[in-house]
Design a protein around this motif. Structure first.
Motif, PDB file in Angstrom:
ATOM      1  N   MET A   1       0.825  -1.189   0.000  1.00 53.65           N
ATOM      2  CA  MET A   1       0.000   0.000   0.000  1.00 53.65           C
ATOM      3  C   MET A   1       0.870   1.253   0.000  1.00 53.65           C
ATOM      4  O   MET A   1       0.579   2.185  -0.726  1.00 53.65           O
ATOM      5  N   LEU A   2       1.903   1.246   0.836  1.00 54.36           N
ATOM      6  CA  LEU A   2       2.769   2.426   0.886  1.00 54.36           C
ATOM      7  C   LEU A   2       3.491   2.635  -0.438  1.00 54.36           C
ATOM      8  O   LEU A   2       3.666   3.785  -0.876  1.00 54.36           O
ATOM      9  N   ASN A   3       3.916   1.564  -1.066  1.00 61.67           N
ATOM     10  CA  ASN A   3       4.557   1.699  -2.376  1.00 61.67           C
ATOM     11  C   ASN A   3       3.582   2.257  -3.407  1.00 61.67           C
ATOM     12  O   ASN A   3       3.966   3.078  -4.245  1.00 61.67           O
ATOM     13  N   ALA A   4       2.339   1.824  -3.371  1.00 61.65           N
ATOM     14  CA  ALA A   4       1.331   2.353  -4.295  1.00 61.65           C
ATOM     15  C   ALA A   4       1.113   3.843  -4.059  1.00 61.65           C
ATOM     16  O   ALA A   4       0.950   4.618  -5.001  1.00 61.65           O
ATOM     17  N   MET A   5       1.121   4.242  -2.793  1.00 63.76           N
ATOM     18  CA  MET A   5       0.987   5.670  -2.479  1.00 63.76           C
ATOM     19  C   MET A   5       2.203   6.450  -2.974  1.00 63.76           C
ATOM     20  O   MET A   5       2.068   7.576  -3.463  1.00 63.76           O
ATOM     21  N   ALA A   6       3.377   5.840  -2.874  1.00 61.05           N
ATOM     22  CA  ALA A   6       4.587   6.494  -3.388  1.00 61.05           C
ATOM     23  C   ALA A   6       4.516   6.632  -4.908  1.00 61.05           C
ATOM     24  O   ALA A   6       4.917   7.664  -5.461  1.00 61.05           O
ATOM     25  N   VAL A   7       4.000   5.619  -5.584  1.00 63.93           N
ATOM     26  CA  VAL A   7       3.821   5.695  -7.038  1.00 63.93           C
ATOM     27  C   VAL A   7       2.856   6.828  -7.372  1.00 63.93           C
ATOM     28  O   VAL A   7       3.074   7.591  -8.320  1.00 63.93           O
ATOM     29  N   HIS A   8       1.798   6.959  -6.595  1.00 55.97           N
ATOM     30  CA  HIS A   8       0.836   8.049  -6.794  1.00 55.97           C
ATOM     31  C   HIS A   8       1.547   9.399  -6.747  1.00 55.97           C
ATOM     32  O   HIS A   8       1.407  10.222  -7.652  1.00 55.97           O
ATOM     33  N   GLU A   9       2.329   9.609  -5.700  1.00 49.71           N
ATOM     34  CA  GLU A   9       3.026  10.891  -5.545  1.00 49.71           C
ATOM     35  C   GLU A   9       4.104  11.083  -6.611  1.00 49.71           C
ATOM     36  O   GLU A   9       4.280  12.188  -7.138  1.00 49.71           O
ATOM     37  N   ALA A  10       4.809  10.018  -6.958  1.00 49.87           N
ATOM     38  CA  ALA A  10       5.827  10.116  -8.013  1.00 49.87           C
ATOM     39  C   ALA A  10       5.192  10.489  -9.352  1.00 49.87           C
ATOM     40  O   ALA A  10       5.805  11.196 -10.158  1.00 49.87           O
ATOM     41  N   SER A  11       3.969  10.045  -9.574  1.00 49.44           N
ATOM     42  CA  SER A  11       3.269  10.388 -10.820  1.00 49.44           C
ATOM     43  C   SER A  11       3.106  11.896 -10.972  1.00 49.44           C
ATOM     44  O   SER A  11       3.223  12.434 -12.073  1.00 49.44           O
ATOM     45  N   HIS A  12       2.825  12.558  -9.857  1.00 42.69           N
ATOM     46  CA  HIS A  12       2.706  14.022  -9.915  1.00 42.69           C
ATOM     47  C   HIS A  12       4.042  14.648 -10.337  1.00 42.69           C
ATOM     48  O   HIS A  12       4.067  15.580 -11.148  1.00 42.69           O
ATOM     49  N   CYS A  13       5.135  14.127  -9.811  1.00 45.52           N
ATOM     50  CA  CYS A  13       6.457  14.643 -10.175  1.00 45.52           C
ATOM     51  C   CYS A  13       6.757  14.393 -11.645  1.00 45.52           C
ATOM     52  O   CYS A  13       7.272  15.277 -12.346  1.00 45.52           O
ATOM     53  N   ILE A  14       6.439  13.216 -12.124  1.00 43.93           N
ATOM     54  CA  ILE A  14       6.694  12.880 -13.525  1.00 43.93           C
ATOM     55  C   ILE A  14       5.842  13.743 -14.443  1.00 43.93           C
ATOM     56  O   ILE A  14       6.314  14.227 -15.477  1.00 43.93           O
ATOM     57  N   GLU A  15       4.607  13.978 -14.059  1.00 47.45           N
ATOM     58  CA  GLU A  15       3.737  14.840 -14.860  1.00 47.45           C
ATOM     59  C   GLU A  15       4.295  16.259 -14.931  1.00 47.45           C
ATOM     60  O   GLU A  15       4.309  16.881 -16.003  1.00 47.45           O
ATOM     61  N   GLN A  16       4.794  16.761 -13.819  1.00 50.87           N
ATOM     62  CA  GLN A  16       5.380  18.105 -13.818  1.00 50.87           C
ATOM     63  C   GLN A  16       6.641  18.164 -14.672  1.00 50.87           C
ATOM     64  O   GLN A  16       6.869  19.147 -15.377  1.00 50.87           O
ATOM     65  N   ARG A  17       7.438  17.112 -14.634  1.00 56.68           N
ATOM     66  CA  ARG A  17       8.632  17.052 -15.492  1.00 56.68           C
ATOM     67  C   ARG A  17       8.219  17.102 -16.962  1.00 56.68           C
ATOM     68  O   ARG A  17       8.827  17.819 -17.766  1.00 56.68           O
ATOM     69  N   GLU A  18       7.181  16.345 -17.320  1.00 58.53           N
ATOM     70  CA  GLU A  18       6.725  16.336 -18.711  1.00 58.53           C
ATOM     71  C   GLU A  18       6.277  17.728 -19.154  1.00 58.53           C
ATOM     72  O   GLU A  18       6.483  18.110 -20.305  1.00 58.53           O
ATOM     73  N   ALA A  19       5.682  18.482 -18.249  1.00 60.14           N
ATOM     74  CA  ALA A  19       5.196  19.818 -18.590  1.00 60.14           C
ATOM     75  C   ALA A  19       6.299  20.858 -18.553  1.00 60.14           C
ATOM     76  O   ALA A  19       6.574  21.527 -19.552  1.00 60.14           O
ATOM     77  N   TYR A  20       6.935  21.018 -17.417  1.00 64.04           N
ATOM     78  CA  TYR A  20       7.849  22.140 -17.213  1.00 64.04           C
ATOM     79  C   TYR A  20       9.232  21.933 -17.812  1.00 64.04           C
ATOM     80  O   TYR A  20       9.871  22.901 -18.225  1.00 64.04           O
ATOM     81  N   VAL A  21       9.690  20.707 -17.879  1.00 68.83           N
ATOM     82  CA  VAL A  21      11.030  20.449 -18.404  1.00 68.83           C
ATOM     83  C   VAL A  21      10.966  20.030 -19.872  1.00 68.83           C
ATOM     84  O   VAL A  21      11.652  20.597 -20.723  1.00 68.83           O
ATOM     85  N   ARG A  22      10.130  19.054 -20.168  1.00 67.65           N
ATOM     86  CA  ARG A  22      10.078  18.509 -21.529  1.00 67.65           C
ATOM     87  C   ARG A  22       9.067  19.197 -22.438  1.00 67.65           C
ATOM     88  O   ARG A  22       9.058  18.952 -23.633  1.00 67.65           O
ATOM     89  N   LYS A  23       8.199  19.988 -21.848  1.00 66.46           N
ATOM     90  CA  LYS A  23       7.179  20.745 -22.594  1.00 66.46           C
ATOM     91  C   LYS A  23       6.313  19.833 -23.467  1.00 66.46           C
ATOM     92  O   LYS A  23       5.940  20.183 -24.575  1.00 66.46           O
ATOM     93  N   ARG A  24       5.969  18.691 -22.953  1.00 67.16           N
ATOM     94  CA  ARG A  24       5.101  17.728 -23.650  1.00 67.16           C
ATOM     95  C   ARG A  24       3.661  17.959 -23.197  1.00 67.16           C
ATOM     96  O   ARG A  24       3.069  17.154 -22.487  1.00 67.16           O
ATOM     97  N   PHE A  25       3.109  19.053 -23.649  1.00 59.33           N
ATOM     98  CA  PHE A  25       1.780  19.449 -23.199  1.00 59.33           C
ATOM     99  C   PHE A  25       0.697  18.500 -23.700  1.00 59.33           C
ATOM    100  O   PHE A  25      -0.366  18.411 -23.095  1.00 59.33           O
ATOM    101  N   ASP A  26       0.982  17.768 -24.776  1.00 58.93           N
ATOM    102  CA  ASP A  26       0.018  16.785 -25.258  1.00 58.93           C
ATOM    103  C   ASP A  26      -0.179  15.660 -24.247  1.00 58.93           C
ATOM    104  O   ASP A  26      -1.237  15.048 -24.194  1.00 58.93           O
ATOM    105  N   TYR A  43       0.752  27.001 -19.484  1.00 62.35           N
ATOM    106  CA  TYR A  43       0.442  25.809 -18.707  1.00 62.35           C
ATOM    107  C   TYR A  43       0.285  26.160 -17.229  1.00 62.35           C
ATOM    108  O   TYR A  43      -0.649  25.710 -16.565  1.00 62.35           O
ATOM    109  N   LEU A  44       1.180  26.974 -16.721  1.00 65.68           N
ATOM    110  CA  LEU A  44       1.099  27.396 -15.324  1.00 65.68           C
ATOM    111  C   LEU A  44      -0.219  28.120 -15.050  1.00 65.68           C
ATOM    112  O   LEU A  44      -0.830  27.938 -13.990  1.00 65.68           O
ATOM    113  N   SER A  45      -0.675  28.916 -15.996  1.00 65.09           N
ATOM    114  CA  SER A  45      -1.962  29.597 -15.833  1.00 65.09           C
ATOM    115  C   SER A  45      -3.109  28.594 -15.729  1.00 65.09           C
ATOM    116  O   SER A  45      -4.020  28.760 -14.917  1.00 65.09           O
ATOM    117  N   VAL A  46      -3.055  27.554 -16.551  1.00 68.61           N
ATOM    118  CA  VAL A  46      -4.090  26.518 -16.500  1.00 68.61           C
ATOM    119  C   VAL A  46      -4.030  25.794 -15.159  1.00 68.61           C
ATOM    120  O   VAL A  46      -5.059  25.545 -14.533  1.00 68.61           O
TER     121      VAL A  46
END
Length: 133
Positions: A1-26, A43-46
């Motif tokens: 369960m804790l690992n699944a929760m960590a995956v949940h939180e890591a997903s937010h980090c990966i999503e932010q990397r895709e937006a702010y670093v890689r600019k993969r808005f699609d 994107y930040l405005s959205v």
């Protein structure tokens, strides 16, 4: 369960990397939002408007359920239900109920996550999720 929760939180980090670093808005914007000519400032405005809260939570919830499905193939539904119950308990604080509504349904028949990168699979499955505004 804790690992699944960590995956949940890591997903937010990966999503932010895709937006702010890689600019993969699609990958990070829902289908109904304009992607062409999107900038990091746009994107930040959205994000600041609150329009992506459920969309972002859907990715994290789907990733955590895929993780459970991969690591606990016989027990993932029960674990997902427990996490959903925790989420329901927090409804008073935050109305992000994607796990109990979307994630188990999208992951139920999916074979994604078994061979594909867990987060790539979650991004693909999230495209099917259309949050109510």
């Amino acid at each position: 369960m804790l690992n699944a929760m960590a995956v949940h939180e890591a997903s937010h980090c990966i999503e932010q990397r895709e937006a702010y670093v890689r600019k993969r808005f699609d990958k990070v914007l829902p289908p109904h939002l304009e992607r062409e000519n999107m900038t990091v400032q746009g994107y930040l405005s959205v994000v600041n408007s609150g329009a992506l809260v459920k969309w972002s939570e859907a990715l994290a919830d789907i990733a955590s359920v895929l993780y459970l499905k991969r690591t606990e193939p016989d027990r993932w539904k029960g674990f997902s239900n427990r996490i959903a119950a925790m989420r329901r308990g927090l409804d008073w604080k935050c109305r992000n109920t994607t796990l109990r509504v979307a994630a188990p349904d999208y992951c139920r028949g999916s074979r994604r996550g078994a061979k594909q990168n867990l987060f790539a699979a979650a991004f693909q499955l999230r495209k099917q999720y259309l949050p109510r505004q």
